[in-house]
Design an enzyme around this catalytic site. Structure first.
Site, PDB file in Angstrom:
ATOM      1  N   GLU A  76      17.498  42.262 121.244  1.00 33.01           N
ATOM      2  CA  GLU A  76      17.777  43.296 120.245  1.00 33.01           C
ATOM      3  C   GLU A  76      16.497  43.885 119.643  1.00 33.01           C
ATOM      4  O   GLU A  76      16.532  44.490 118.573  1.00 33.01           O
ATOM      5  CB  GLU A  76      18.662  42.734 119.134  1.00 33.01           C
ATOM      6  CG  GLU A  76      20.000  42.196 119.598  1.00 33.01           C
ATOM      7  CD  GLU A  76      20.964  43.272 120.089  1.00 33.01           C
ATOM      8  OE1 GLU A  76      20.531  44.436 120.255  1.00 33.01           O
ATOM      9  OE2 GLU A  76      22.134  42.944 120.315  1.00 33.01           O
ATOM     10  N   HIS A  95      19.385  40.048 111.616  1.00 31.06           N
ATOM     11  CA  HIS A  95      20.582  40.441 112.373  1.00 31.06           C
ATOM     12  C   HIS A  95      21.389  39.191 112.655  1.00 31.06           C
ATOM     13  O   HIS A  95      20.849  38.185 113.149  1.00 31.06           O
ATOM     14  CB  HIS A  95      20.174  41.110 113.687  1.00 31.06           C
ATOM     15  CG  HIS A  95      21.287  41.222 114.683  1.00 31.06           C
ATOM     16  ND1 HIS A  95      22.510  41.770 114.381  1.00 31.06           N
ATOM     17  CD2 HIS A  95      21.368  40.832 115.991  1.00 31.06           C
ATOM     18  CE1 HIS A  95      23.288  41.733 115.453  1.00 31.06           C
ATOM     19  NE2 HIS A  95      22.616  41.161 116.448  1.00 31.06           N
ATOM     20  N   HIS A  97      25.540  37.358 113.604  1.00 28.88           N
ATOM     21  CA  HIS A  97      26.914  37.477 114.078  1.00 28.88           C
ATOM     22  C   HIS A  97      27.802  36.680 113.114  1.00 28.88           C
ATOM     23  O   HIS A  97      28.636  35.887 113.551  1.00 28.88           O
ATOM     24  CB  HIS A  97      27.046  36.946 115.498  1.00 28.88           C
ATOM     25  CG  HIS A  97      26.280  37.729 116.517  1.00 28.88           C
ATOM     26  ND1 HIS A  97      26.272  37.385 117.854  1.00 28.88           N
ATOM     27  CD2 HIS A  97      25.509  38.839 116.414  1.00 28.88           C
ATOM     28  CE1 HIS A  97      25.515  38.257 118.524  1.00 28.88           C
ATOM     29  NE2 HIS A  97      25.038  39.133 117.670  1.00 28.88           N
ATOM     30  N   TYR A 116      32.381  46.098  93.346  1.00 31.62           N
ATOM     31  CA  TYR A 116      31.161  46.842  93.006  1.00 31.62           C
ATOM     32  C   TYR A 116      29.937  46.355  93.757  1.00 31.62           C
ATOM     33  O   TYR A 116      28.982  47.115  93.994  1.00 31.62           O
ATOM     34  CB  TYR A 116      30.911  46.810  91.498  1.00 31.62           C
ATOM     35  CG  TYR A 116      30.375  45.504  90.966  1.00 31.62           C
ATOM     36  CD1 TYR A 116      28.995  45.243  90.942  1.00 31.62           C
ATOM     37  CD2 TYR A 116      31.236  44.525  90.477  1.00 31.62           C
ATOM     38  CE1 TYR A 116      28.504  44.049  90.460  1.00 31.62           C
ATOM     39  CE2 TYR A 116      30.752  43.331  89.989  1.00 31.62           C
ATOM     40  CZ  TYR A 116      29.386  43.089  89.982  1.00 31.62           C
ATOM     41  OH  TYR A 116      28.890  41.909  89.512  1.00 31.62           O
ATOM     42  N   HIS A 158      30.310  43.421 117.187  1.00 37.53           N
ATOM     43  CA  HIS A 158      28.999  42.795 117.398  1.00 37.53           C
ATOM     44  C   HIS A 158      28.587  41.918 116.217  1.00 37.53           C
ATOM     45  O   HIS A 158      28.443  40.713 116.364  1.00 37.53           O
ATOM     46  CB  HIS A 158      27.974  43.907 117.636  1.00 37.53           C
ATOM     47  CG  HIS A 158      26.628  43.435 118.068  1.00 37.53           C
ATOM     48  ND1 HIS A 158      25.781  44.196 118.840  1.00 37.53           N
ATOM     49  CD2 HIS A 158      25.943  42.286 117.820  1.00 37.53           C
ATOM     50  CE1 HIS A 158      24.657  43.545 119.056  1.00 37.53           C
ATOM     51  NE2 HIS A 158      24.732  42.374 118.440  1.00 37.53           N
ATOM     52  N   TYR A 211      18.797  46.744  88.848  1.00 38.48           N
ATOM     53  CA  TYR A 211      19.334  45.401  89.060  1.00 38.48           C
ATOM     54  C   TYR A 211      18.261  44.470  89.622  1.00 38.48           C
ATOM     55  O   TYR A 211      17.628  44.760  90.633  1.00 38.48           O
ATOM     56  CB  TYR A 211      20.511  45.476  90.032  1.00 38.48           C
ATOM     57  CG  TYR A 211      21.184  44.157  90.315  1.00 38.48           C
ATOM     58  CD1 TYR A 211      22.084  43.601  89.420  1.00 38.48           C
ATOM     59  CD2 TYR A 211      20.934  43.465  91.503  1.00 38.48           C
ATOM     60  CE1 TYR A 211      22.726  42.401  89.691  1.00 38.48           C
ATOM     61  CE2 TYR A 211      21.566  42.264  91.784  1.00 38.48           C
ATOM     62  CZ  TYR A 211      22.463  41.740  90.873  1.00 38.48           C
ATOM     63  OH  TYR A 211      23.087  40.558  91.152  1.00 38.48           O
TER      64      TYR A 211
END
Length: 233
Positions: A76, A95, A97, A116, A158, A211
Site C-alpha cells: 500500500e 492504515h 483493517h 459529534y 478494505h 479541541y
C-alpha cells in the site's frame, strides 16, 4: 544495504505497529504505518510480522516512488506516497483493517453525523472511498478524493486510513474511527440513528478548532465564548 539513518524514527514506526495490533484495530500484517522523513518517508516492509520487524526492515522511500535497501515496501506504499505528496500537514499515516470500520466499508456508504465525534475526521461525515484493487493507483486516487477536507476515510471493502501530525495522533485517530464505526454499527442494529443537523455539526467543527489545544490563542477564543474556564492567578 539499507540506509539506517533516523534509527529512532524507524523504531517508532515499529512501536506504532505493535501498539496498533495490541489495541485490537489490526491483525497480522494486514495494516501498515509510515512516518514522513526529510527525504521522503519511512514505511513498514511488505509481509514482515511486526513483532519480528527490525529497524532495517522499515523501508525508506522518496516522494518519486523509489525505495532503498533489501526489503520491498508495503503493497500500500502508493496511498502513503500520495498523501504525503498532496497533504503537507500529514506527518504520519496509519492504515488498518479494523473490524467495524472494515465491515461498514463493505456497505460502501459514508458514515453520517450520528455522533459529534465524527468531526475528528475533519468534517461532518466520515467518507467511504470508492472501491479499487489494493495497491493500485486507482485506489489511491479514490482515497484522495474521500480525504478532501478530511484526515481519515474508509476504503470500500478494505479498511480505513488516517493521518496526523505525528505517529501517536495518527494512531489515536485510527482507534477513534474504529470506535465510532463500532458505535454506529450498534446504533443501526437498535434502530435508525438520529443525526445531528448541519448547523450543529458546523458548531462542533468550530469547537474542534480549539479541541485539545493548549496555545494561548485557542484558549482565549474558547474563554471568550464562555466554553472554557478562566485561569486564576
Amino acid at each position: 544495504m539499507a540506509r539506517l539513518g533516523n534509527l529512532k524514527s524507524r523504531k517508532a514506526v515499529i512501536e506504532t505497529c505493535l501498539a496498533m495490533n495490541a489495541s485490537g484495530i489490526n491483525q497480522g500484517t494486514s495494516g501498515n504505518v509510515s512516518l514522513r522523513s526529510d527525504k521522503g518517508f519511512l514505511i513498514t516492509a511488505s509481509g514482515v510480522p511486526y513483532d519480528a520487524m527490525t529497524p532495517d526492515q522499515v523501508v525508506e522511500m522518496d516522494l518519486d516512488g523509489g525505495y532503498y535497501g533489501e526489503w520491498a515496501p508495503s503493497s500500500e506504499w502508493r496511498m502513503h506516497l500520495d498523501i504525503y505528496r498532496s497533504r503537507p500537514e500529514a506527518q504520519a499515516i496509519v492504515h488498518t483493517h479494523s473490524t467495524h470500520a472494515t465491515a461498514l466499508s463493505c456497505l460502501r456508504k459514508d458514515i453520517p453525523p450520528f455522533h459529534y465525534m465524527i468531526a475528528v475526521a475533519g468534517g461532518a461525515d466520515l467518507r467511504c472511498a470508492d472501491y479499487a484493487t489494493f495497491g493500485t493507483k486507482e485506489l489511491s486516487e479514490n482515497m484522495l478524493r474521500a480525504l478532501e477536507g478530511r484526515k481519515a476515510c474508509l476504503l470500500a471493502n478494505h479498511g480505513t486510513i488516517c493521518f496526523g501530525p505525528n505517529l501517536a495522533k495518527a494512531l489515536w485517530l485510527a482507534i477513534e474511527v474504529e470506535a465510532l464505526c463500532h458505535q454506529y454499527f450498534l446504533a443501526c442494529e437498535a434502530g435508525e440513528p438520529i443525526l445531528l443537523d448541519p448547523a450543529e455539526m458546523a458548531r462542533v467543527l468550530d469547537k474542534f478548532s480549539t479541541y485539545g489545544k493548549q496555545d494561548a490563542e485557542a484558549l482565549a477564543k474558547a474563554q471568550a465564548s464562555g466554553e472554557a474556564p478562566v485561569k486564576r492567578d
